[in-house]
Design an enzyme around this catalytic site. Structure first.
Site, PDB file in Angstrom:
ATOM      1  N   ASP A   1       0.858  -1.191   0.000  1.00 26.80           N
ATOM      2  CA  ASP A   1       0.000   0.000   0.000  1.00 26.80           C
ATOM      3  C   ASP A   1       0.900   1.249   0.000  1.00 26.80           C
ATOM      4  O   ASP A   1       1.834   1.348   0.799  1.00 26.80           O
ATOM      5  CB  ASP A   1      -0.868  -0.052   1.270  1.00 26.80           C
ATOM      6  CG  ASP A   1      -1.991   0.971   1.270  1.00 26.80           C
ATOM      7  OD1 ASP A   1      -2.416   1.383   0.180  1.00 26.80           O
ATOM      8  OD2 ASP A   1      -2.448   1.331   2.378  1.00 26.80           O
TER       9      ASP A   1
ATOM     10  N   HIS B   1      -7.457   9.880   4.286  1.00 24.74           N
ATOM     11  CA  HIS B   1      -7.106   8.769   5.167  1.00 24.74           C
ATOM     12  C   HIS B   1      -7.455   9.120   6.616  1.00 24.74           C
ATOM     13  O   HIS B   1      -7.512  10.297   6.968  1.00 24.74           O
ATOM     14  CB  HIS B   1      -5.609   8.467   5.069  1.00 24.74           C
ATOM     15  CG  HIS B   1      -5.222   7.835   3.766  1.00 24.74           C
ATOM     16  ND1 HIS B   1      -4.364   8.409   2.875  1.00 24.74           N
ATOM     17  CD2 HIS B   1      -5.600   6.659   3.198  1.00 24.74           C
ATOM     18  CE1 HIS B   1      -4.222   7.626   1.814  1.00 24.74           C
ATOM     19  NE2 HIS B   1      -4.956   6.556   1.982  1.00 24.74           N
TER      20      HIS B   1
ATOM     21  N   HIS C   1      -9.463   4.882  -2.146  1.00 28.41           N
ATOM     22  CA  HIS C   1      -8.715   4.929  -0.878  1.00 28.41           C
ATOM     23  C   HIS C   1      -9.542   5.705   0.143  1.00 28.41           C
ATOM     24  O   HIS C   1     -10.554   6.316  -0.196  1.00 28.41           O
ATOM     25  CB  HIS C   1      -7.368   5.625  -1.080  1.00 28.41           C
ATOM     26  CG  HIS C   1      -6.335   4.744  -1.678  1.00 28.41           C
ATOM     27  ND1 HIS C   1      -5.207   4.353  -1.006  1.00 28.41           N
ATOM     28  CD2 HIS C   1      -6.269   4.158  -2.898  1.00 28.41           C
ATOM     29  CE1 HIS C   1      -4.490   3.566  -1.791  1.00 28.41           C
ATOM     30  NE2 HIS C   1      -5.114   3.428  -2.943  1.00 28.41           N
TER      31      HIS C   1
ATOM     32  N   SER D   1     -11.519   4.782   2.415  1.00 26.48           N
ATOM     33  CA  SER D   1     -12.925   4.381   2.287  1.00 26.48           C
ATOM     34  C   SER D   1     -13.519   3.749   3.536  1.00 26.48           C
ATOM     35  O   SER D   1     -14.504   3.020   3.459  1.00 26.48           O
ATOM     36  CB  SER D   1     -13.081   3.448   1.092  1.00 26.48           C
ATOM     37  OG  SER D   1     -12.903   4.204  -0.077  1.00 26.48           O
ATOM     38  N   SER D   2     -12.929   4.038   4.678  1.00 28.33           N
ATOM     39  CA  SER D   2     -13.581   3.591   5.908  1.00 28.33           C
ATOM     40  C   SER D   2     -14.864   4.386   6.103  1.00 28.33           C
ATOM     41  O   SER D   2     -14.943   5.559   5.739  1.00 28.33           O
ATOM     42  CB  SER D   2     -12.650   3.798   7.112  1.00 28.33           C
ATOM     43  OG  SER D   2     -11.740   2.718   7.204  1.00 28.33           O
TER      44      SER D   2
HETATM   45  P1  13P Z   1      -9.040   4.579   5.699  1.00 32.89           P
HETATM   46  O1  13P Z   1      -8.160   5.434   6.560  1.00 32.89           O
HETATM   47  O2  13P Z   1     -10.290   5.315   5.308  1.00 32.89           O
HETATM   48  O3  13P Z   1      -9.340   3.266   6.263  1.00 32.89           O
HETATM   49  O4  13P Z   1      -8.252   4.345   4.316  1.00 32.89           O
HETATM   50  C1  13P Z   1      -7.280   3.354   4.206  1.00 32.89           C
HETATM   51  C2  13P Z   1      -6.487   3.466   2.951  1.00 32.89           C
HETATM   52  O5  13P Z   1      -6.837   4.149   2.004  1.00 32.89           O
HETATM   53  C3  13P Z   1      -5.252   2.688   2.892  1.00 32.89           C
HETATM   54  O6  13P Z   1      -4.539   2.908   1.714  1.00 32.89           O
HETATM   55  O1  G3H Z   2      -2.701   4.656   3.753  1.00 29.29           O
HETATM   56  C1  G3H Z   2      -3.072   4.542   4.879  1.00 29.29           C
HETATM   57  C2  G3H Z   2      -3.260   3.270   5.582  1.00 29.29           C
HETATM   58  O2  G3H Z   2      -4.283   3.452   6.505  1.00 29.29           O
HETATM   59  C3  G3H Z   2      -1.995   2.789   6.212  1.00 29.29           C
HETATM   60  O3  G3H Z   2      -1.676   3.579   7.294  1.00 29.29           O
HETATM   61  O4  G3H Z   2       0.723   4.261   6.962  1.00 29.29           O
HETATM   62  O5  G3H Z   2      -0.391   4.314   9.229  1.00 29.29           O
HETATM   63  O6  G3H Z   2       0.197   2.130   8.129  1.00 29.29           O
HETATM   64  P1  G3H Z   2      -0.188   3.559   7.945  1.00 29.29           P
HETATM   65 ZN    ZN Z   3      -4.661   4.870   0.903  1.00 31.39          ZN
END
Ligand code: 13P
Ligand code: G3H
Ligand code: ZN
Length: 349
Positions: A83, A189, A223, A225-226
């Site tokens: 990711d 995010h 992205h 998308s929570s």
């Molecule tokens: P959230 O923070 O909305 O869960 O998004 C996660 C994400 O896009 C990770 O790449």
């Molecule tokens: O891109 C965002 C994801 O929620 C991953 O988060 O970089 O804190 O592991 P992180």
């Molecule tokens: Zn992301």
């Protein structure tokens, strides 16, 4: 099932008209929660690790935990995805480790904070595509910049600062040959995405639909998308947490996205909320407990519940047995021969 690529997973999702959740992991319990949810709902699944996750857990732990997942759940198609790779080298190291899929997030410079130029983004993404496809590995690119900052990654600011331009999306897909394309439509995010239930002025589903109309065969990725459900916020606050009131991306908007080319949906924050709420509850109700299993077991179960719910809502539930894995070597052959098309179909404006 051996690990599969996201390209295969998303091609199958497009055929079936559903979306696939991509869930972030940092540890064994999160991987277990996702795999149990996949088993419960018979879902194909993408497990993804950020640079922060790789640093936290160490590459070898993460990789072998995911291999264990593939071994233990042979009936589940499982893609192992990087990711938000910030550079060619980050993507290269993930591919060398054995990831079947990488995201080159060239929308930001390698510092992971400063928006890059279109030309910089195209150049680094194309470099990753050439390297990855030669090895059968899938690539996700990003055009437009999301809002917010997670663990030091992100441009900050509102999700509306750098939304995707549809013409640029077309040009980017043509120039890079990415397998999937992340777009910015107003999401951020983290937990603090919107200050009220989002409408079309802040969550640009109309823009997503426009991009899909121009790139009808390109797998789109959402992205940030929570959904940040109030129930999960409430559990945390009930047991001593201090979350401010906030809104995420409503599931029905994601479902609208799935009807319009969205094939991969990234979710991390909802699982973080579920885990934290469950742990806080045990700490508050049973302060005498100190065995980590006493709080990690309910935390894992809380995450499994959220993931299973999303798998059902995104439509991937029931699709684990639709196909068998194409090996990475065969994927590489497919890219080389042109059987795996990377030139996007572009519709007129
Ligand atoms: P959230 O923070 O909305 O869960 O998004 C996660 C994400 O896009 C990770 O790449
Ligand atoms: O891109 C965002 C994801 O929620 C991953 O988060 O970089 O804190 O592991 P992180
Ligand atoms: Zn992301």
């Amino acid at each position: 099932m051996p690990l599969v690529t996201t390209r295969q997973l998303l091609d199958e999702a497009a055929k079936g008209g559903y979306g696939v959740g991509a869930f972030n992991v940092n540890d064994m319990e999160q991987i277990q929660a996702i795999m149990e949810a996949a088993k419960e709902t018979n879902s194909p699944v993408i497990i993804q690790a950020s640079r922060g996750a790789r640093k936290y857990a160490q590459d070898n732990y993460l990789y072998h935990l995911m291999l264990a997942a593939a071994e233990l759940y042979p009936q589940i198609p499982l893609a192992m995805h990087l990711d938000h790779g910030n550079s060619f080298e980050t993507c290269e190291s993930a591919i060398k480790l054995g990831f079947t899929s990488v995201m080159m997030d060239g929308s930001l410079k390698p510092d992971g904070k400063t928006p890059a130029t279109f030309e910089e983004n195209v150049a680094v993404t194309k470099q990753v595509v050439d390297y990855a496809h030669e090895r059968g590995v899938s690539v996700e690119g990003e055009i437009g910049v999301l809002g917010g900052i997670e663990d030091g990654h992100g441009a900050g600011g509102s999700g509306l600062d750098h939304v995707t331009d549809p013409d640029q999306a077309v040009e980017f897909a043509e120039l890079t040959g990415v397998d999937s394309l992340a777009i910015a439509i107003g999401t951020s995010h983290g937990a603090y995405k919107f200050t009220k239930k989002p409408d079309g002025s802040v969550l640009k589903m109309d823009l997503l639909i426009k991009i899909h109309q121009r790139l009808p065969n390109t797998h789109l990725v959402m992205h940030g998308s929570s959904s940040v459900p109030k129930e999960l916020q409430d559990v945390i606050n009930q047991y001593g947490g201090k979350l401010k009131e906030t809104w995420g991306v409503p599931v029905e908007e994601i479902q609208l996205g799935v009807k319009n080319g969205v094939r991969k949906i990234n979710v991390d924050t909802d699982n973080r909320l579920a885990i934290t709420g469950a742990i806080r509850k045990v700490f508050a109700e049973s302060p005498e407990k100190f065995d980590p299993r006493d709080y990690l077991t309910p935390a894992r179960a809380a995450m499994q519940k959220v993931v299973a719910q999303r798998m059902t809502q995104f439509g991937q539930a029931g699709h684990a047995s639709d196909y068998t894995a194409i090996s990475i070597a065969d994927m590489a052959k497919g890219y080389k021969s042109g059987a795996l098309v990377t030139k996007p179909l572009v519709a007129a404006k």
